[in-house]
Write an enzyme that holds these catalytic residues in place. Structure first.
Site, mmCIF file in Angstrom:
data_model
loop_
_atom_site.group_PDB
_atom_site.id
_atom_site.type_symbol
_atom_site.label_atom_id
_atom_site.label_comp_id
_atom_site.label_asym_id
_atom_site.label_seq_id
_atom_site.Cartn_x
_atom_site.Cartn_y
_atom_site.Cartn_z
ATOM 1 N N GLN A 11 46.336 -32.115 76.122
ATOM 2 C CA GLN A 11 45.652 -33.320 76.362
ATOM 3 C C GLN A 11 45.237 -34.191 75.126
ATOM 4 O OE1 GLN A 11 41.007 -31.628 75.505
ATOM 5 N NE2 GLN A 11 42.318 -30.599 73.935
ATOM 6 N N TYR A 124 48.350 -16.524 67.177
ATOM 7 C CA TYR A 124 48.600 -17.972 67.473
ATOM 8 C C TYR A 124 48.395 -18.748 66.068
ATOM 9 C CZ TYR A 124 47.061 -22.854 68.365
ATOM 10 O OH TYR A 124 47.175 -24.112 67.947
#
Length: 290
Positions: A11, A124
């Protein structure tokens, strides 16, 4: 300038292409075209393209799955960034590394500044922080751009998920104890375009201005979309246990943007209204801000 974008299928990649392509020469590489964890492939493509700037937006972003696919997360986010940084240094290219608010543990209680101590609480965040360290060690012309709570025209995100759930009639249960700074991808891309025109290297916190809870964000989404009739329930995050720990407060202070004289990024409410109401007219926002 000749701009190379990794992660072009995401995106943010979509909006980077929209913002850069009218002004610069752009080569955009999706994950299936450029595997950043493959050092030989990275070096081969960058030596062939020889861009002036690399915007490294490719990342392993499935926060919960990273707790299971740990090795893959580090291969992409840490080693992949090292490979990109090495190639950029060899060809003399500027490097923009897109990082995350998840490098912080969320315990500060006030907006994070660029020099605050990092302490990621999940795989992450650890993998992205290691990517930051590799970039700082390897690339002499780097911008590390930390961002948060991204949403945009392409792909699933918090805004699209709230709207999808609302259109199905709701009700929506949204956590009210996680706070951050939403970021409209188009605004981030415009900031990055301004950034790469300079040599003011270093770490930047880049989000729309302001702080809100996930609940307040959802409340504003429904208000702007004229769906306030949909029931919205505030809940505590411990009702939704997730494999990866999230920072409870990861809002940003934009000290480096101000100190280096860059255009302030607009507030999150204005950005959300633009996103939901203006049909994503890129030129309209570009005319106002660049």
């Amino acid at each position: 300038m000749n701009i190379l974008i990794t992660g072009a299928g995401g995106q943010l990649g979509y909006d980077l292409i929209r913002v850069f392509k009218p002004v610069h020469q752009v080569t955009a590489w999706r994950r299936d075209q450029l595997d950043v964890s493959n050092e030989q492939q990275v070096m081969g493509i960058l030596l062939q393209e020889r861009p002036d700037v690399v915007i490294h937006a490719a990342a392993y972003t499935n926060v919960d799955q990273a707790e299971v696919e740990t090795e893959l997360a580090y291969e992409v986010n840490a080693m992949g960034s090292l490979h990109i940084a090495k190639a950029c240094e060899q060809i003399g290219a500027k490097l923009v590394y897109v990082s995350t608010d998840y490098v912080f543990d969320g315990t500060k209680g006030t907006p994070y500044e660029e020099q605050d101590s990092t302490n990621p609480g999940n795989v992450y965040g650890h993998s992205k922080l290691l990517g930051e360290k590799f970039v700082r060690m390897t690339s002499s012309k780097h911008f590390i751009v930390r961002t948060s709570w991204l949403y945009g025209t392409k792909g699933a995100n918090f805004v699209t998920k709230v709207l999808e759930k609302a259109r199905s009639g709701g009700p929506l249960s949204i956590v009210n104890d996680q706070f951050g700074s939403p970021t409209y991808c188009l605004d981030l891309a415009i900031f990055i375009r301004e950034l790469v025109g300079s040599d003011r290297y270093g770490i930047y916190h880049a989000s729309n201005q302001g702080v809100c809870s996930r609940y307040e964000f959802a409340e504003q989404i429904l208000k702007v979309a004229r769906m306030e009739h949909v029931a919205l329930q505030p809940v505590q995050s411990d009702l939704f246990p997730m494999p990866a720990v999230r920072p409870m407060y990861s809002a940003f202070e934009h000290r480096a943007i101000a100190d280096n004289g860059f255009t302030p990024i607009r507030d999150w409410q204005s950005a959300l209204r633009f996103f939901l109401q203006v049909d994503h007219d890129v030129q309209a926002v570009m005319d106002k801000k660049v």
